[in-house]
Design a protein around this motif. Structure first.
Motif, short mmCIF file in Angstrom:
data_model
loop_
_atom_site.label_atom_id
_atom_site.label_comp_id
_atom_site.label_asym_id
_atom_site.label_seq_id
_atom_site.Cartn_x
_atom_site.Cartn_y
_atom_site.Cartn_z
N LEU A 1 10.65 4.93 -9.91
CA LEU A 1 9.42 3.82 -8.98
C LEU A 1 8.42 4.36 -8.21
O LEU A 1 8.56 5.31 -7.55
N PRO A 2 7.41 4.15 -8.52
CA PRO A 2 6.10 4.83 -7.97
C PRO A 2 6.00 4.11 -6.48
O PRO A 2 4.79 3.57 -5.98
N VAL A 3 7.08 4.36 -5.58
CA VAL A 3 7.22 3.82 -4.50
C VAL A 3 7.66 4.83 -3.26
O VAL A 3 8.68 5.54 -3.72
N LEU A 4 6.98 4.81 -2.04
CA LEU A 4 7.35 5.74 -1.04
C LEU A 4 8.94 5.14 -0.74
O LEU A 4 9.31 4.16 -0.53
N PRO A 5 9.80 6.17 -0.41
CA PRO A 5 11.11 5.99 0.33
C PRO A 5 11.24 5.08 1.61
O PRO A 5 10.23 5.11 2.42
N ARG A 6 12.08 4.15 1.45
CA ARG A 6 12.36 3.25 2.70
C ARG A 6 11.23 2.49 3.19
O ARG A 6 10.85 2.41 4.21
N THR A 7 10.36 1.99 2.03
CA THR A 7 9.51 0.98 2.46
C THR A 7 9.63 -0.32 2.08
O THR A 7 8.70 -1.22 2.26
N LEU B 1 0.97 -1.17 -0.11
CA LEU B 1 -0.02 -0.05 -0.05
C LEU B 1 0.76 1.27 -0.12
O LEU B 1 0.23 2.31 -0.12
N ASP B 2 2.30 1.18 -0.05
CA ASP B 2 2.99 2.16 0.01
C ASP B 2 3.28 2.87 -1.42
O ASP B 2 4.64 3.22 -1.60
N LEU B 3 2.36 2.96 -2.08
CA LEU B 3 2.72 3.57 -3.45
C LEU B 3 2.90 5.11 -3.44
O LEU B 3 2.16 5.73 -2.72
N ALA B 4 3.48 5.65 -4.39
CA ALA B 4 3.78 7.01 -4.49
C ALA B 4 3.03 7.29 -6.04
O ALA B 4 3.32 6.71 -6.97
N TYR C 1 19.88 1.56 -9.61
CA TYR C 1 20.32 1.44 -8.32
C TYR C 1 20.08 2.54 -7.45
O TYR C 1 19.71 2.60 -6.23
N GLY C 2 20.12 3.68 -7.79
CA GLY C 2 19.72 5.05 -7.40
C GLY C 2 18.14 4.81 -6.83
O GLY C 2 17.93 5.24 -5.65
N GLU C 3 17.44 4.29 -7.88
CA GLU C 3 15.91 4.38 -7.24
C GLU C 3 15.76 3.06 -6.12
O GLU C 3 14.94 3.21 -5.34
N PHE C 4 16.53 2.03 -6.50
CA PHE C 4 16.45 0.82 -5.80
C PHE C 4 16.69 1.49 -4.10
O PHE C 4 16.35 0.91 -3.22
N ALA C 5 18.00 1.85 -4.09
CA ALA C 5 18.48 2.37 -2.90
C ALA C 5 17.52 3.33 -2.12
O ALA C 5 17.28 3.39 -0.93
N ARG C 6 16.85 4.34 -2.76
CA ARG C 6 15.76 5.29 -2.44
C ARG C 6 14.55 4.39 -1.80
O ARG C 6 14.02 4.93 -0.66
N ALA C 7 14.13 3.51 -2.36
CA ALA C 7 12.99 2.91 -1.97
C ALA C 7 13.20 1.66 -0.63
O ALA C 7 12.34 1.16 -0.09
N LEU C 8 14.57 1.12 -0.80
CA LEU C 8 15.16 0.08 0.25
C LEU C 8 15.12 0.58 1.73
O LEU C 8 15.41 1.84 1.71
N LEU D 1 23.65 -11.89 -7.42
CA LEU D 1 24.38 -11.13 -6.66
C LEU D 1 23.34 -10.37 -5.45
O LEU D 1 22.20 -9.99 -5.99
N ARG D 2 23.70 -10.49 -4.24
CA ARG D 2 22.89 -10.28 -3.10
C ARG D 2 23.41 -8.93 -2.34
O ARG D 2 24.75 -8.83 -2.28
N LEU D 3 22.99 -7.56 -2.70
CA LEU D 3 23.31 -6.36 -2.46
C LEU D 3 22.50 -5.54 -1.26
O LEU D 3 21.42 -5.65 -1.26
N ARG D 4 23.29 -5.33 -0.11
CA ARG D 4 22.72 -4.83 1.05
C ARG D 4 22.59 -3.21 1.14
O ARG D 4 23.69 -2.65 0.84
N ARG D 5 21.48 -2.72 1.34
CA ARG D 5 21.49 -1.34 1.48
C ARG D 5 22.24 -0.61 2.57
O ARG D 5 21.78 -0.94 3.68
N ASN D 6 23.27 0.11 2.37
CA ASN D 6 23.73 0.55 3.39
C ASN D 6 22.87 1.54 4.44
O ASN D 6 22.05 2.06 3.88
N ALA D 7 23.38 1.60 5.56
CA ALA D 7 22.49 2.44 6.50
C ALA D 7 22.87 4.09 6.10
O ALA D 7 23.81 4.31 5.74
N ALA D 8 21.66 4.73 6.10
CA ALA D 8 21.51 6.14 5.89
C ALA D 8 22.45 6.92 6.81
O ALA D 8 22.35 6.74 7.79
N ARG D 9 23.39 7.71 6.26
CA ARG D 9 24.13 8.58 7.06
C ARG D 9 23.35 10.03 7.14
O ARG D 9 22.45 10.56 6.58
#
Length: 291
Positions: free
Chosen positions: A160-166, A18-21, A179-186, A283-291
């Motif tokens: 991506l029509p997805v809210l950030p960090r959802t 339900l967290d669509l943007a 990757y920029g969009e994936f990082a924003r949404a993860l 390939l498994r990539l982990r989103r780094n913690a936001a600074r």
């Protein structure tokens, strides 16, 4: 597509995401019956098949982008026959590893929904909101018809029509990672599972349709900005195709159909059986913690 509890094998699972943007201004979309609306007044209708189109006309590069109806049908026949079942099982295992009991997962470039359906079956007992997105209207339409207990969207990985960090997980199967969009949404700590063809993937078919094969460039797994490598695996197995139809379906669902010469396509069309190497890298990539 309203939020609801799904009973499967005695377990309760909550599927809809339900967290669509809003694709026009990024504001949260809220569902009102068969319509999704944002506070700015933009609205998007749910199609009768159960999906919503969040790809604005101004963001299309062609009138009918993505896979055609014929390509989608070919992919559905090929995948439903189980030829790539080992890939689906490996993807589900990696996605579910360390996944919170309540989580959200996006298949970015979902096609006709095969891998997301396989994930749903493997995730019995977990509360996972499933979101499938593809730029092809025909693909999303086919996916929504086959699985109603997920959220299906026509959209682009580039926006991506997805809210950030959802999102807890993003799957990108043989697709076009942004990757920029994936990082924003993860969420921080969330993971992207990227599946790409290896050096020997479908080699036997490629040797038939191309005069020569280009040397493969091997590279070590590298993390794009915002991510770190959490793991990498190679999966190899053989597939035996019997009959002209599955061979034609395979060619139709790959980029090789458009890259091959007319002579190469004719040679493939004459085949009635084919032994194929499947070689993919996960390939498994982990989103780094936001600074």
């Amino acid at each position: 597509m309203a939020a609801r509890d799904i009973h499967r094998d005695g377990c309760i699972m909550r599927y809809p995401f339900l967290d669509l943007a809003c694709p026009l201004d990024g504001a949260p979309l809220r569902q009102d019956g068969a319509v999704w609306r944002c506070l700015s007044g933009h609205s998007f209708d749910t199609a009768r098949e159960g999906y919503v189109n969040l790809l604005p006309v101004q963001n299309k590069r062609s009138r009918d982008p993505g896979d055609s109806k014929v390509m989608v049908a070919a992919r559905r026949r090929f995948l439903t026959a189980g030829h790539y079942q080992p890939i689906a099982s490996a993807v589900a295992t990696m996605v579910l590893d360390g996944l919170p009991q309540r989580a959200a997962c996006l298949d970015a470039g979902c096609g006709e929904g095969y891998y997301l359906r396989e994930l749903a079956d493997a995730a019995a007992g977990r509360q996972i909101a499933l979101l499938g997105l593809d730029i092809s209207k025909w693909a999303v339409q086919a996916a929504a018809r086959q699985q109603r207990d997920a959220t299906w969207v026509v959209g682009s990985n580039a926006n991506l029509p997805v809210l950030p960090r959802t999102l807890d997980r993003v799957i990108c199967m043989f697709g076009f990672p942004v990757y920029g969009e994936f990082a924003r949404a993860l969420k921080p700590g969330g993971e992207l599972l990227q599946v790409d063809a290896g050096a020997d993937h479908l080699r036997e078919l490629r040797e038939i349709i191309y005069p020569t094969l280009k040397p493969e460039r091997r590279s070590e797994a590298e993390a794009p900005a915002g991510f770190s490598v959490a793991g990498a695996e190679t999966l190899r197995f053989m597939v035996e195709l019997k009959g002209a139809e599955p061979i034609a379906d395979l060619l139709l669902m790959t980029p090789h159909l458009f890259r091959a010469t007319a002579e190469g396509r004719a040679r493939a069309a004459a085949l009635t059986e084919l032994s194929l190497t499947v070689d993919v890298r996960l390939l498994r990539l982990r989103r780094n913690a936001a600074r």
